[in-house]
Scaffold this motif. Structure first.
Motif, PDB file in Angstrom:
ATOM      1  N   GLN A  71       1.321  -0.479  -0.140  1.00  0.00           N
ATOM      2  CA  GLN A  71      -0.291  -0.024  -0.094  1.00  0.00           C
ATOM      3  C   GLN A  71       0.836   0.881   0.433  1.00  0.00           C
ATOM      4  N   LEU A  72       0.609   1.807  -0.965  1.00  0.00           N
ATOM      5  CA  LEU A  72       1.992   3.213  -1.477  1.00  0.00           C
ATOM      6  C   LEU A  72       1.208   4.221  -0.736  1.00  0.00           C
ATOM      7  N   PHE A  73      -0.098   4.171  -0.616  1.00  0.00           N
ATOM      8  CA  PHE A  73      -0.784   5.527  -0.285  1.00  0.00           C
ATOM      9  C   PHE A  73      -0.515   5.515   1.635  1.00  0.00           C
ATOM     10  N   ARG A  74      -0.303   4.917   2.175  1.00  0.00           N
ATOM     11  CA  ARG A  74       0.232   5.268   3.271  1.00  0.00           C
ATOM     12  C   ARG A  74       1.546   3.931   3.672  1.00  0.00           C
ATOM     13  N   ARG A  75       2.764   4.637   2.717  1.00  0.00           N
ATOM     14  CA  ARG A  75       4.091   3.348   2.841  1.00  0.00           C
ATOM     15  C   ARG A  75       4.763   3.293   3.784  1.00  0.00           C
ATOM     16  N   GLU A  76       5.185   2.212   4.607  1.00  0.00           N
ATOM     17  CA  GLU A  76       6.209   2.319   5.158  1.00  0.00           C
ATOM     18  C   GLU A  76       7.450   1.713   5.443  1.00  0.00           C
ATOM     19  N   LEU A  77       7.581   1.175   4.630  1.00  0.00           N
ATOM     20  CA  LEU A  77       9.244   1.014   4.034  1.00  0.00           C
ATOM     21  C   LEU A  77       9.992   1.236   3.148  1.00  0.00           C
ATOM     22  N   ASP A  78      11.101   1.788   4.318  1.00  0.00           N
ATOM     23  CA  ASP A  78      12.061   2.486   3.402  1.00  0.00           C
ATOM     24  C   ASP A  78      12.463   2.260   1.622  1.00  0.00           C
ATOM     25  N   ASP A  79      13.412   2.761   1.037  1.00  0.00           N
ATOM     26  CA  ASP A  79      13.743   2.551  -0.047  1.00  0.00           C
ATOM     27  C   ASP A  79      14.170   1.259  -0.439  1.00  0.00           C
ATOM     28  N   ASP A  80      15.095   0.938   0.706  1.00  0.00           N
ATOM     29  CA  ASP A  80      15.939  -0.511   0.468  1.00  0.00           C
ATOM     30  C   ASP A  80      15.231  -1.546   1.017  1.00  0.00           C
ATOM     31  N   ALA A  81      14.205  -1.124   1.933  1.00  0.00           N
ATOM     32  CA  ALA A  81      13.721  -2.507   1.896  1.00  0.00           C
ATOM     33  C   ALA A  81      12.324  -2.723   1.146  1.00  0.00           C
ATOM     34  N   LEU A  82      11.776  -1.637   0.417  1.00  0.00           N
ATOM     35  CA  LEU A  82      10.738  -1.560  -0.617  1.00  0.00           C
ATOM     36  C   LEU A  82      11.543  -2.868  -1.585  1.00  0.00           C
ATOM     37  N   ARG A  83      12.384  -2.349  -2.032  1.00  0.00           N
ATOM     38  CA  ARG A  83      13.367  -3.108  -3.288  1.00  0.00           C
ATOM     39  C   ARG A  83      13.634  -3.811  -2.911  1.00  0.00           C
ATOM     40  N   SER A  84      13.719  -4.617  -1.449  1.00  0.00           N
ATOM     41  CA  SER A  84      13.844  -6.143  -1.093  1.00  0.00           C
ATOM     42  C   SER A  84      12.469  -6.781  -0.919  1.00  0.00           C
ATOM     43  N   PHE A  85      11.627  -5.942  -0.806  1.00  0.00           N
ATOM     44  CA  PHE A  85      10.202  -6.853  -0.384  1.00  0.00           C
ATOM     45  C   PHE A  85       9.867  -7.345  -2.293  1.00  0.00           C
ATOM     46  N   LEU A  86       9.450  -6.114  -3.011  1.00  0.00           N
ATOM     47  CA  LEU A  86       9.804  -6.813  -4.196  1.00  0.00           C
ATOM     48  C   LEU A  86      10.515  -7.664  -5.237  1.00  0.00           C
ATOM     49  N   LEU A  87      11.284  -7.458  -4.529  1.00  0.00           N
ATOM     50  CA  LEU A  87      12.332  -8.409  -5.501  1.00  0.00           C
ATOM     51  C   LEU A  87      12.393  -9.573  -4.890  1.00  0.00           C
ATOM     52  N   ALA A  88      10.892  -9.588  -3.812  1.00  0.00           N
ATOM     53  CA  ALA A  88      11.201 -11.290  -2.720  1.00  0.00           C
ATOM     54  C   ALA A  88      10.277 -12.142  -3.454  1.00  0.00           C
ATOM     55  N   GLN A  89       8.993 -11.105  -4.701  1.00  0.00           N
ATOM     56  CA  GLN A  89       8.012 -11.604  -3.762  1.00  0.00           C
ATOM     57  C   GLN A  89       8.269 -12.573  -6.050  1.00  0.00           C
ATOM     58  N   ASP A  90       7.568 -13.727  -5.924  1.00  0.00           N
ATOM     59  CA  ASP A  90       7.313 -14.680  -6.975  1.00  0.00           C
ATOM     60  C   ASP A  90       6.437 -14.428  -8.326  1.00  0.00           C
ATOM     61  N   VAL A  91       4.683 -13.600  -7.895  1.00  0.00           N
ATOM     62  CA  VAL A  91       3.914 -13.325  -7.976  1.00  0.00           C
ATOM     63  C   VAL A  91       3.268 -11.415  -7.838  1.00  0.00           C
ATOM     64  N   VAL A  92       3.717  -9.852  -8.686  1.00  0.00           N
ATOM     65  CA  VAL A  92       2.686  -9.244  -8.672  1.00  0.00           C
ATOM     66  C   VAL A  92       1.746  -8.747  -9.467  1.00  0.00           C
ATOM     67  N   TYR A  93       0.503  -8.867  -8.517  1.00  0.00           N
ATOM     68  CA  TYR A  93      -0.934  -9.081  -8.617  1.00  0.00           C
ATOM     69  C   TYR A  93      -1.521  -7.481  -8.326  1.00  0.00           C
ATOM     70  N   VAL A  94      -1.327  -6.827  -9.827  1.00  0.00           N
ATOM     71  CA  VAL A  94      -2.411  -5.191  -9.800  1.00  0.00           C
ATOM     72  C   VAL A  94      -3.233  -5.252 -10.296  1.00  0.00           C
ATOM     73  N   GLY A  95      -4.186  -4.307  -9.008  1.00  0.00           N
ATOM     74  CA  GLY A  95      -5.736  -4.019  -9.187  1.00  0.00           C
ATOM     75  C   GLY A  95      -6.005  -3.857 -10.260  1.00  0.00           C
ATOM     76  N   GLY A  96      -7.113  -3.299 -10.705  1.00  0.00           N
ATOM     77  CA  GLY A  96      -7.821  -2.757 -11.045  1.00  0.00           C
ATOM     78  C   GLY A  96      -7.852  -1.026 -11.114  1.00  0.00           C
ATOM     79  N   GLY A  97      -8.102   0.169 -11.143  1.00  0.00           N
ATOM     80  CA  GLY A  97      -8.374   1.333 -10.984  1.00  0.00           C
ATOM     81  C   GLY A  97      -8.068   2.783 -12.061  1.00  0.00           C
ATOM     82  N   ASN A  98      -7.772   3.837 -11.934  1.00  0.00           N
ATOM     83  CA  ASN A  98      -7.511   4.535 -12.746  1.00  0.00           C
ATOM     84  C   ASN A  98      -5.645   4.039 -12.773  1.00  0.00           C
ATOM     85  N   THR A  99      -5.403   4.099 -14.465  1.00  0.00           N
ATOM     86  CA  THR A  99      -4.467   3.510 -14.960  1.00  0.00           C
ATOM     87  C   THR A  99      -3.395   4.856 -14.817  1.00  0.00           C
TER      88      THR A  99
END
Length: 245
Positions: A71-99
């Motif tokens: 959740q980026l609208f209440r982001r809790e991870l710093d840049d390094d933690a955000l990178r580590s978190f996303l690179l650890a994912q096997d699937v990133v599943y993005v929801g609908g809304g405003n492109t």
């Protein structure tokens, strides 16, 4: 030496956002690189809508995966933690809304760069509606109210994308016109109920949970219009509903 991985993307015309049978979500999990994949839901396009997050958690809690939410609208991870978190994912599943809003927020937080890196490392990127549009060079969108073309995207999938091909009035003629006139490059139209997997930019599998729904290649026809060519789709289950016509 770094190991080269194919870039894998999936365009979804359904899933937990709209369907109760889970067939498209199960298909996505079956295409992940791990038997019990880490799956991150990214609801940026909806403004991190709480009900959307709750629906994801309910849908994936009992599945053979490790679900999480960014959740980026209440982001809790710093840049390094955000990178580590996303690179650890096997699937990133993005929801609908405003492109358009989705892309702007991602770029403000550097998520666009991190998703490119994750994709290069073998993470499967997928999503519905805005979550399908974002991966291409351009897309057909209602981000600005009326249906129009958005010549913007991450460009991980060559060409353009149009979601809701069959279910929203005006989608088909508007997208065809944008492709025919060169406002959008040739691309992929996804009907509700269908999904397509792309490997290194090329379609490698198309499926449907709804008999009759499909994925189409839409390209200029050389005569001022646009052509439509359906991908062969594999039906996901005998219990899937029929498409009303």
């Amino acid at each position: 030496m770094a190991v080269a991985h194919p870039q894998c993307l999936a365009l979804l015309g359904g899933g937990f956002s709209t369907d109760d049978d889970g067939l498209l979500d199960d298909w996505v999990l079956s295409r992940a690189r791990a038997p019990r994949p880490a799956v991150c839901f990214v609801p940026t396009a909806s403004g991190d809508a709480p009900a959307y997050v709750d629906r994801f958690r309910a849908a994936f809690a009992a599945r053979p995966c490790e679900p999480s939410v960014l959740q980026l609208f209440r982001r809790e991870l710093d840049d390094d933690a955000l990178r580590s978190f996303l690179l650890a994912q096997d699937v990133v599943y993005v929801g609908g809304g405003n492109t358009a809003n989705l892309l702007a927020v991602w770029r403000a937080h550097g998520v666009d760069r991190l998703l490119r890196e994750a994709c290069d490392r073998g993470t499967l990127l997928c999503g519905i509606s805005a979550g399908a549009n974002c991966w291409a060079e351009g897309s057909h969108t209602d981000s600005f109210g009326p249906l129009t073309h958005l010549s913007d995207g991450l460009g991980l999938l060559p060409g353009s994308v149009c979601p809701h091909w069959d279910s929203e009035p005006g989608r088909r003629p508007s997208y065809r016109a944008a492709v025919a006139t060169g406002k959008l490059p040739a691309g992929w139209a996804v009907e509700d109920g269908a999904g397509a997997l792309f490997t290194d930019g090329a379609p490698t599998e198309a499926v449907t949970r709804v008999r009759g729904a499909g994925v189409y290649r839409v390209a200029p026809d050389g005569a001022g219009g646009a052509s439509e060519d359906a991908l062969p789709c594999r039906f996901l289950g005998d219990d899937a509903p029929a498409l009303p016509r």
